[in-house]
Design a protein around this motif. Structure first.
Motif, PDB file in Angstrom:
ATOM      1  N   GLN A   1      -2.607   7.157   0.994  1.00  6.40           N
ATOM      2  CA  GLN A   1      -3.882   7.858   0.962  1.00  6.40           C
ATOM      3  C   GLN A   1      -4.395   8.177   2.360  1.00  6.40           C
ATOM      4  OE1 GLN A   1      -6.709   5.853  -1.564  1.00  6.40           O
ATOM      5  NE2 GLN A   1      -5.728   6.640  -3.410  1.00  6.40           N
ATOM      6  N   SER A   2      -4.166   7.276   3.318  1.00  9.83           N
ATOM      7  CA  SER A   2      -4.606   7.561   4.686  1.00  9.83           C
ATOM      8  C   SER A   2      -3.840   8.740   5.269  1.00  9.83           C
ATOM      9  CB  SER A   2      -4.423   6.325   5.574  1.00  9.83           C
ATOM     10  OG  SER A   2      -3.051   5.957   5.661  1.00  9.83           O
ATOM     11  N   THR A   3      -2.536   8.799   4.989  1.00 15.41           N
ATOM     12  CA  THR A   3      -1.743   9.937   5.461  1.00 15.41           C
ATOM     13  C   THR A   3      -2.167  11.221   4.758  1.00 15.41           C
ATOM     14  OG1 THR A   3       0.152   8.466   5.866  1.00 15.41           O
ATOM     15  CG2 THR A   3       0.593  10.821   5.753  1.00 15.41           C
ATOM     16  N   ALA A   4      -2.473  11.134   3.468  1.00 20.22           N
ATOM     17  CA  ALA A   4      -2.925  12.314   2.733  1.00 20.22           C
ATOM     18  C   ALA A   4      -4.256  12.818   3.272  1.00 20.22           C
ATOM     19  CB  ALA A   4      -3.040  11.986   1.245  1.00 20.22           C
ATOM     20  N   ASN A   5      -5.161  11.894   3.593  1.00 21.55           N
ATOM     21  CA  ASN A   5      -6.450  12.300   4.157  1.00 21.55           C
ATOM     22  C   ASN A   5      -6.285  12.882   5.557  1.00 21.55           C
ATOM     23  OD1 ASN A   5      -7.897  11.475   1.893  1.00 21.55           O
ATOM     24  ND2 ASN A   5      -8.151   9.392   2.667  1.00 21.55           N
TER      25      ASN A   5
ATOM     26  N   GLU B   1      -4.084  12.182  -5.664  1.00 19.69           N
ATOM     27  CA  GLU B   1      -3.796  11.278  -6.778  1.00 19.69           C
ATOM     28  C   GLU B   1      -2.349  11.419  -7.240  1.00 19.69           C
ATOM     29  OE1 GLU B   1      -5.515  10.220 -11.255  1.00 19.69           O
ATOM     30  OE2 GLU B   1      -6.567  11.628  -9.939  1.00 19.69           O
ATOM     31  N   GLN B   2      -1.875  12.659  -7.330  1.00 17.38           N
ATOM     32  CA  GLN B   2      -0.499  12.900  -7.758  1.00 17.38           C
ATOM     33  C   GLN B   2       0.498  12.309  -6.767  1.00 17.38           C
ATOM     34  OE1 GLN B   2       0.056  17.070  -8.470  1.00 17.38           O
ATOM     35  NE2 GLN B   2       1.232  16.744 -10.332  1.00 17.38           N
ATOM     36  N   ARG B   3       0.249  12.530  -5.494  1.00 18.25           N
ATOM     37  CA  ARG B   3       1.138  12.005  -4.458  1.00 18.25           C
ATOM     38  C   ARG B   3       1.119  10.479  -4.434  1.00 18.25           C
ATOM     39  NH1 ARG B   3       2.431  15.766  -0.198  1.00 18.25           N
ATOM     40  NH2 ARG B   3       1.632  17.844  -0.651  1.00 18.25           N
ATOM     41  N   THR B   4      -0.059   9.899  -4.652  1.00 18.49           N
ATOM     42  CA  THR B   4      -0.175   8.445  -4.653  1.00 18.49           C
ATOM     43  C   THR B   4       0.625   7.823  -5.787  1.00 18.49           C
ATOM     44  OG1 THR B   4      -2.387   8.580  -3.662  1.00 18.49           O
ATOM     45  CG2 THR B   4      -1.785   6.520  -4.741  1.00 18.49           C
ATOM     46  N   ASN B   5       0.476   8.376  -7.000  1.00 19.59           N
ATOM     47  CA  ASN B   5       1.220   7.863  -8.147  1.00 19.59           C
ATOM     48  C   ASN B   5       2.728   7.987  -7.940  1.00 19.59           C
ATOM     49  OD1 ASN B   5      -1.154   7.249  -9.484  1.00 19.59           O
ATOM     50  ND2 ASN B   5      -1.252   9.230 -10.515  1.00 19.59           N
ATOM     51  N   ALA B   6       3.159   9.149  -7.435  1.00 22.76           N
ATOM     52  CA  ALA B   6       4.585   9.357  -7.199  1.00 22.76           C
ATOM     53  C   ALA B   6       5.114   8.399  -6.139  1.00 22.76           C
ATOM     54  CB  ALA B   6       4.834  10.803  -6.780  1.00 22.76           C
ATOM     55  N   GLY B   7       4.336   8.179  -5.085  1.00 28.89           N
ATOM     56  CA  GLY B   7       4.762   7.270  -4.031  1.00 28.89           C
ATOM     57  C   GLY B   7       4.895   5.835  -4.514  1.00 28.89           C
ATOM     58  N   LEU B   8       3.940   5.393  -5.332  1.00 28.68           N
ATOM     59  CA  LEU B   8       4.000   4.026  -5.859  1.00 28.68           C
ATOM     60  C   LEU B   8       5.186   3.853  -6.808  1.00 28.68           C
ATOM     61  CD1 LEU B   8       0.214   3.315  -6.537  1.00 28.68           C
ATOM     62  CD2 LEU B   8       1.644   2.361  -4.726  1.00 28.68           C
ATOM     63  N   VAL B   9       5.478   4.881  -7.593  1.00 32.61           N
ATOM     64  CA  VAL B   9       6.631   4.819  -8.508  1.00 32.61           C
ATOM     65  C   VAL B   9       7.934   4.708  -7.709  1.00 32.61           C
ATOM     66  CG1 VAL B   9       7.991   6.126 -10.170  1.00 32.61           C
ATOM     67  CG2 VAL B   9       5.515   6.001 -10.417  1.00 32.61           C
ATOM     68  N   VAL B  10       8.063   5.520  -6.665  1.00 35.19           N
ATOM     69  CA  VAL B  10       9.274   5.475  -5.845  1.00 35.19           C
ATOM     70  C   VAL B  10       9.410   4.115  -5.166  1.00 35.19           C
ATOM     71  CG1 VAL B  10      10.396   6.438  -3.804  1.00 35.19           C
ATOM     72  CG2 VAL B  10       9.352   7.959  -5.479  1.00 35.19           C
ATOM     73  N   THR B  11       8.309   3.589  -4.638  1.00 33.61           N
ATOM     74  CA  THR B  11       8.346   2.273  -4.000  1.00 33.61           C
ATOM     75  C   THR B  11       8.741   1.191  -4.997  1.00 33.61           C
ATOM     76  OG1 THR B  11       6.640   2.930  -2.408  1.00 33.61           O
ATOM     77  CG2 THR B  11       7.013   0.579  -2.705  1.00 33.61           C
TER      78      THR B  11
END
Length: 211
Positions: free
Chosen positions: A31-35, A43-53
């Motif tokens: 989220q800090s990088t997105a901001n 929100e979409q990027r956050t969910n995708a990132g957590l899934v990949v992690t």
């Protein structure tokens, strides 16, 4: 020959708390990088990132190696280099894979002077602090002084725990010692407790508007 398996509740509890803390770190890094990049679909990027992690760590656990996780250095590297493109990252990943199969080339990096490596890390850390202050300034506009107190208390508590004397850590029960002596886990846990239990007046959404 069958392997002897054993269940250690201390290790399991420590792993769960550490992984929860790393999940919070992963969330904050994305989220800090997105901001910082002012993207819209946070929100979409956050969910995708957590899934990949999560999937990456499951695979790493099956292979018995360290799993992937985002670091807060991300925004610092972006600010220091002025580049946020995925293509250099992909090229660097390919290069790291190639280096993993060529130990001889890896030994060349040992000739880099320690002062050069330290200077690069110092500059990256300074850039990270600068980026954090910029985003914190925006957060102050909507959440007030409580945000600074929450971050400051968690940071100080985690730092204090990381430098506890050995005589103090030895007196902590073995069941909770891996948790209470880990500055990262204590700091993140303190931030979560303060934000969601002690201070529950409504957070700030990714678009900068109060809940």
């Amino acid at each position: 020959m069958a392997a002897n398996l054993s269940f250690d509740p201390v290790v399991v509890i420590s792993f769960l708390f550490c992984f929860f803390a790393l999940t919070a770190n992963d969330l904050g890094s994305i989220q800090s990088t997105a901001n910082l990049l002012a993207v819209r679909d946070v929100e979409q990027r956050t969910n995708a990132g957590l899934v990949v992690t999560g999937l990456g760590n499951i695979l790493a656990g099956c292979l018995g190696v360290i799993g992937p996780v985002n670091y807060s250095f991300s925004s610092g590297v972006i600010i220091a280099s002025g580049c946020a493109s995925r293509f250099p990252l992909a090229a660097a990943a390919v290069g790291m894979i190639v280096l993993a199969f060529t130990p001889g080339i890896i030994s060349v990096f040992s000739y880099i002077p320690a002062v050069v490596t330290g200077s690069l890390l110092f500059y990256t850390m300074c850039s990270q602090v600068s980026g954090g202050l910029l985003m914190l300034g925006k957060s102050f506009e909507t959440s007030g002084m409580e945000t600074g107190l929450l971050i400051g208390f968690s940071l100080m508590l985690g730092t204090m725990v990381a430098f506890l004397p050995a005589s103090v850590t030895a007196g902590i029960p073995a069941l909770v010692r891996p948790l209470l002596t880990n500055g990262f886990v204590v700091g993140v846990s303190a931030a979560l407790i303060l934000e969601h239990l002690v201070y529950k007046k409504g957070g700030v959404k990714s678009d900068g508007k109060p809940d």
